[in-house]
Write an enzyme that holds these catalytic residues in place. Sequence first.
Site, PDB file in Angstrom:
ATOM      1  N   ARG A   1       0.823  -1.197   0.000  1.00 28.69           N
ATOM      2  CA  ARG A   1       0.000   0.000   0.000  1.00 28.69           C
ATOM      3  C   ARG A   1       0.866   1.259   0.000  1.00 28.69           C
ATOM      4  O   ARG A   1       0.420   2.319  -0.411  1.00 28.69           O
ATOM      5  CB  ARG A   1      -0.979  -0.034   1.182  1.00 28.69           C
TER       6      ARG A   1
ATOM      7  N   ASN B   1      -7.135   3.800  -2.546  1.00 29.27           N
ATOM      8  CA  ASN B   1      -6.197   3.329  -1.535  1.00 29.27           C
ATOM      9  C   ASN B   1      -4.850   4.037  -1.629  1.00 29.27           C
ATOM     10  O   ASN B   1      -4.486   4.521  -2.701  1.00 29.27           O
ATOM     11  CB  ASN B   1      -5.989   1.818  -1.686  1.00 29.27           C
TER      12      ASN B   1
ATOM     13  N   ASP C   1     -14.386  -4.153   4.175  1.00 32.47           N
ATOM     14  CA  ASP C   1     -13.936  -4.961   5.311  1.00 32.47           C
ATOM     15  C   ASP C   1     -15.118  -5.592   6.034  1.00 32.47           C
ATOM     16  O   ASP C   1     -15.060  -6.745   6.461  1.00 32.47           O
ATOM     17  CB  ASP C   1     -13.135  -4.089   6.289  1.00 32.47           C
TER      18      ASP C   1
ATOM     19  N   ARG D   1     -16.653  -8.322   3.729  1.00 24.65           N
ATOM     20  CA  ARG D   1     -15.850  -9.553   3.811  1.00 24.65           C
ATOM     21  C   ARG D   1     -16.094 -10.267   5.132  1.00 24.65           C
ATOM     22  O   ARG D   1     -16.278 -11.493   5.169  1.00 24.65           O
ATOM     23  CB  ARG D   1     -14.362  -9.210   3.677  1.00 24.65           C
TER      24      ARG D   1
ATOM     25  N   HIS E   1      -8.081   0.696   7.174  1.00 22.64           N
ATOM     26  CA  HIS E   1      -8.494  -0.062   5.987  1.00 22.64           C
ATOM     27  C   HIS E   1      -7.305  -0.731   5.308  1.00 22.64           C
ATOM     28  O   HIS E   1      -7.210  -0.759   4.092  1.00 22.64           O
ATOM     29  CB  HIS E   1      -9.214   0.875   5.010  1.00 22.64           C
TER      30      HIS E   1
END
Length: 311
Positions: free
Chosen positions: A87, A119, A150, A153, A177
């Site tokens: 990331r 992101n 999140d 999921r 996140h």
Amino acid sequence: MVKVAVLGAAGGIGQPLSLLVKSNPLVTELALYDIVNTPGVAADLSHISTPAKVTGYKGDTELAAALAGADIVVIPAGVPRKPGMTRDDLFKINAGIVQTLANSAAKNCPKAFIAVISNPVNSTVPIVAEVFKKHGVFDPKRIFGVTTLDITRANTFVGQLGKGEIKDKSVTVIGGHSGVTIIPILSAEEIDALTHRIQYGGDEVVKAKDGAGSATLSMAYAGAQFVNALLDAVVLKKSGITQCTYVKSDVAAAEGVEYFSTVVELGPEGVAKIHPIPPLNEHEKKLYLAAIPELKANIEKGVAFVTSQSA
């Protein structure tokens, strides 16, 4: 009249997200923006028999028009994560993209609700906030980091354990996140089986797509869930609309963390109430302590990026 602008609408997340937003009858205008291909995406979506008028904009010169008068701005723009890409790698590319889009939003729709998907969200939300501060239009109640994937999921994985139907699940996920900043609040029997999978679920998709992209369809679904919840709260003024979302918050202020995701009640002005961090068991306390330094570093990186660009 409700105008939603999707920035990055021709991408892997943007196209299915735009389709799902188009399906919401509360939306009367859907403005699609990207560097290329948006007129075609807009023409395609315009044939769907829901109220929203769809317009497509492309290139730097049309960004302002796409944003003018927008009520909600959704930002999935940026490059997808590829195998082996961290990331941090994403940050180097996406930070500049998000800053550019935020600058235009601050000028053309300063009162809009901004839903950031790009992101790394832990850093891009502070980037948007700092840009809005520079323009003198920052309102912490109107800038959201979309962490809904999140929760999606978590609900899915818990449901797959045979504890009931997925639609009946509503797992709270707090923190941030990415990786260790994702803190799912689970029952004792679910902790060992699911914590790591929820934290790194995105890696499953990146690996399975074998270089062809990251989580786009599930992220589009999650993003649309958040937009629909925001529309219910803002347009229909429904009460009791809650979402886990990454916002400017005091819940972790004691640890020096300025942005945090926890349960947030949405209202006509955006953030109506930020729920405190729920009681944590010993396992979750360890996750929280592991998340704090990462969150602090992510936030500082976003703030420093904007500062360095204007130096």
